[in-house]
Motif scaffolding. Structure first.
Motif, PDB file in Angstrom:
ATOM      1  N   ARG A  27      37.449  23.491  33.686  1.00  0.00           N
ATOM      2  CA  ARG A  27      38.722  22.834  34.020  1.00  0.00           C
ATOM      3  C   ARG A  27      38.729  22.279  35.438  1.00  0.00           C
ATOM      4  N   ASP A  28      38.017  22.960  36.320  1.00  0.00           N
ATOM      5  CA  ASP A  28      38.129  22.688  37.749  1.00  0.00           C
ATOM      6  C   ASP A  28      36.745  22.769  38.371  1.00  0.00           C
ATOM      7  N   GLU A  29      36.475  21.891  39.327  1.00  0.00           N
ATOM      8  CA  GLU A  29      35.178  21.926  39.995  1.00  0.00           C
ATOM      9  C   GLU A  29      35.061  23.074  40.994  1.00  0.00           C
ATOM     10  N   ALA A  30      36.204  23.588  41.453  1.00  0.00           N
ATOM     11  CA  ALA A  30      36.173  24.677  42.441  1.00  0.00           C
ATOM     12  C   ALA A  30      35.483  25.902  41.836  1.00  0.00           C
ATOM     13  N   MET A  31      34.713  26.578  42.674  1.00  0.00           N
ATOM     14  CA  MET A  31      34.029  27.784  42.211  1.00  0.00           C
ATOM     15  C   MET A  31      35.075  28.855  41.902  1.00  0.00           C
ATOM     16  N   PRO A  32      34.925  29.539  40.772  1.00  0.00           N
ATOM     17  CA  PRO A  32      35.885  30.590  40.409  1.00  0.00           C
ATOM     18  C   PRO A  32      35.664  31.851  41.250  1.00  0.00           C
ATOM     19  N   PRO A  33      36.514  32.854  41.078  1.00  0.00           N
ATOM     20  CA  PRO A  33      36.317  34.110  41.803  1.00  0.00           C
ATOM     21  C   PRO A  33      34.934  34.704  41.535  1.00  0.00           C
ATOM     22  N   VAL A  34      34.383  35.302  42.556  1.00  0.00           N
ATOM     23  CA  VAL A  34      33.085  35.981  42.472  1.00  0.00           C
ATOM     24  C   VAL A  34      33.394  37.464  42.611  1.00  0.00           C
ATOM     25  N   GLU A  35      33.085  38.228  41.569  1.00  0.00           N
ATOM     26  CA  GLU A  35      33.572  39.601  41.457  1.00  0.00           C
ATOM     27  C   GLU A  35      32.461  40.581  41.095  1.00  0.00           C
ATOM     28  N   LEU A  62      43.910  46.645  37.604  1.00  0.00           N
ATOM     29  CA  LEU A  62      45.284  46.808  38.064  1.00  0.00           C
ATOM     30  C   LEU A  62      45.782  45.474  38.616  1.00  0.00           C
ATOM     31  N   SER A  63      46.975  45.077  38.236  1.00  0.00           N
ATOM     32  CA  SER A  63      47.544  43.817  38.735  1.00  0.00           C
ATOM     33  C   SER A  63      47.575  43.785  40.255  1.00  0.00           C
ATOM     34  N   LEU A  64      47.846  44.938  40.868  1.00  0.00           N
ATOM     35  CA  LEU A  64      47.911  44.992  42.330  1.00  0.00           C
ATOM     36  C   LEU A  64      46.573  44.669  42.996  1.00  0.00           C
ATOM     37  N   GLU A  65      45.462  44.865  42.282  1.00  0.00           N
ATOM     38  CA  GLU A  65      44.169  44.494  42.852  1.00  0.00           C
ATOM     39  C   GLU A  65      44.099  42.987  43.105  1.00  0.00           C
ATOM     40  N   PHE A  66      44.668  42.206  42.190  1.00  0.00           N
ATOM     41  CA  PHE A  66      44.700  40.753  42.384  1.00  0.00           C
ATOM     42  C   PHE A  66      45.576  40.410  43.589  1.00  0.00           C
ATOM     43  N   THR A  67      46.701  41.098  43.722  1.00  0.00           N
ATOM     44  CA  THR A  67      47.607  40.871  44.844  1.00  0.00           C
ATOM     45  C   THR A  67      46.907  41.188  46.162  1.00  0.00           C
ATOM     46  N   VAL A  68      46.249  42.346  46.233  1.00  0.00           N
ATOM     47  CA  VAL A  68      45.549  42.766  47.454  1.00  0.00           C
ATOM     48  C   VAL A  68      44.471  41.753  47.839  1.00  0.00           C
ATOM     49  N   GLU A  69      43.782  41.190  46.842  1.00  0.00           N
ATOM     50  CA  GLU A  69      42.709  40.236  47.115  1.00  0.00           C
ATOM     51  C   GLU A  69      43.205  38.795  47.190  1.00  0.00           C
ATOM     52  N   ASN A  70      44.534  38.616  47.111  1.00  0.00           N
ATOM     53  CA  ASN A  70      45.142  37.288  47.182  1.00  0.00           C
ATOM     54  C   ASN A  70      44.593  36.348  46.116  1.00  0.00           C
ATOM     55  N   ARG A 129      41.626  56.462  34.673  1.00  0.00           N
ATOM     56  CA  ARG A 129      42.578  57.128  35.580  1.00  0.00           C
ATOM     57  C   ARG A 129      41.891  57.493  36.888  1.00  0.00           C
ATOM     58  N   ARG A 130      40.694  58.085  36.794  1.00  0.00           N
ATOM     59  CA  ARG A 130      39.947  58.455  38.011  1.00  0.00           C
ATOM     60  C   ARG A 130      39.615  57.212  38.834  1.00  0.00           C
ATOM     61  N   TYR A 131      39.132  56.191  38.152  1.00  0.00           N
ATOM     62  CA  TYR A 131      38.738  54.966  38.841  1.00  0.00           C
ATOM     63  C   TYR A 131      39.936  54.332  39.556  1.00  0.00           C
ATOM     64  N   TRP A 132      41.048  54.177  38.847  1.00  0.00           N
ATOM     65  CA  TRP A 132      42.202  53.510  39.461  1.00  0.00           C
ATOM     66  C   TRP A 132      42.851  54.348  40.548  1.00  0.00           C
ATOM     67  N   GLN A 133      42.791  55.644  40.462  1.00  0.00           N
ATOM     68  CA  GLN A 133      43.289  56.472  41.561  1.00  0.00           C
ATOM     69  C   GLN A 133      42.454  56.220  42.810  1.00  0.00           C
ATOM     70  N   ARG A 134      41.146  56.117  42.636  1.00  0.00           N
ATOM     71  CA  ARG A 134      40.236  55.870  43.749  1.00  0.00           C
ATOM     72  C   ARG A 134      40.454  54.467  44.331  1.00  0.00           C
ATOM     73  N   VAL A 135      40.525  53.463  43.464  1.00  0.00           N
ATOM     74  CA  VAL A 135      40.700  52.078  43.913  1.00  0.00           C
ATOM     75  C   VAL A 135      42.057  51.891  44.586  1.00  0.00           C
ATOM     76  N   ALA A 136      43.101  52.440  43.990  1.00  0.00           N
ATOM     77  CA  ALA A 136      44.443  52.310  44.560  1.00  0.00           C
ATOM     78  C   ALA A 136      44.498  52.952  45.942  1.00  0.00           C
ATOM     79  N   ALA A 137      43.961  54.147  46.071  1.00  0.00           N
ATOM     80  CA  ALA A 137      43.981  54.838  47.367  1.00  0.00           C
ATOM     81  C   ALA A 137      43.219  54.026  48.422  1.00  0.00           C
ATOM     82  N   ALA A 138      42.082  53.452  48.046  1.00  0.00           N
ATOM     83  CA  ALA A 138      41.292  52.656  48.993  1.00  0.00           C
ATOM     84  C   ALA A 138      42.013  51.376  49.394  1.00  0.00           C
ATOM     85  N   SER A 139      42.919  50.897  48.543  1.00  0.00           N
ATOM     86  CA  SER A 139      43.639  49.649  48.817  1.00  0.00           C
ATOM     87  C   SER A 139      45.040  49.878  49.370  1.00  0.00           C
TER      88      SER A 139
END
Length: 163
Positions: A27-35, A62-70, A129-139
């Motif tokens: 759709r777009d020439e811009a490079m997509p997110p690199v994850e 988690l939706s908030l991960e997108f928010t944190v990474e803008n 649950r373990r993963y998102w607790q860890r990611v949320a705390a780090a963010s």
């Protein structure tokens, strides 16, 4: 161990090759997110290996991960580039189905599509649950049972589709 910065030059090369080969899907020439899948190199390599093998065709974020990474929430048809644990871009992925929910909205079909652990909903719930607790705390936020989750199905579109 934290993830290294992705190699954006390698990602650009991968994206440009895909765009040249499949202009009908871009759709777009811009490079997509690199994850990365996961939050450390060993997990990124393990989960990317499941994608390469064809076992993993879904992910949950988690939706908030997108928010944190803008970053905007993904849309059906969007692309993203997945890196291995060294930051090397390996695959171009394309979102094929998306839904928002909470951890209570996960089901056996989604757990199987994620392809992790033994593929059961029970192991999916425990590991996420373990993963998102860890990611949320780090963010700097807290994961709760009402945290919004993006449930995403994807296909591998480059360098070659894996069935």
């Amino acid at each position: 161990m934290t993830l290294p910065a992705p190699d954006l030059g390698a990602a650009r090369h991968l994206w440009d090759n895909y765009r040249a080969a499949r202009p009908d899907l871009v759709r777009d020439e811009a490079m997509p997110p690199v994850e990365y899948f996961g939050d450390h190199p060993a997990l990124a390599d393990e989960l990317l290996g499941l994608v390469v093998s064809g076992r993993k065709r879904a992910t949950a974020t988690l939706s908030l991960e997108f928010t944190v990474e803008n970053e905007p929430l993904p849309r059906i048809g969007d692309h993203w580039i997945a890196c291995d644990g060294t930051g090397t871009a390996r695959l171009v992925l394309r979102s094929t189905a998306l839904r928002l929910g909470t951890i209570a909205d996960a089901d056996e079909d989604f757990a199987r599509a994620e392809g992790e652990d033994d593929g059961s909903l029970e192991s999916w719930l425990a590991s996420h649950r373990r993963y998102w607790q860890r990611v949320a705390a780090a963010s700097g936020f807290e994961f709760t049972g009402t945290s919004e989750i993006v449930f995403e199905h994807f296909e591998v579109v480059w360098p070659r589709p894996v069935s």
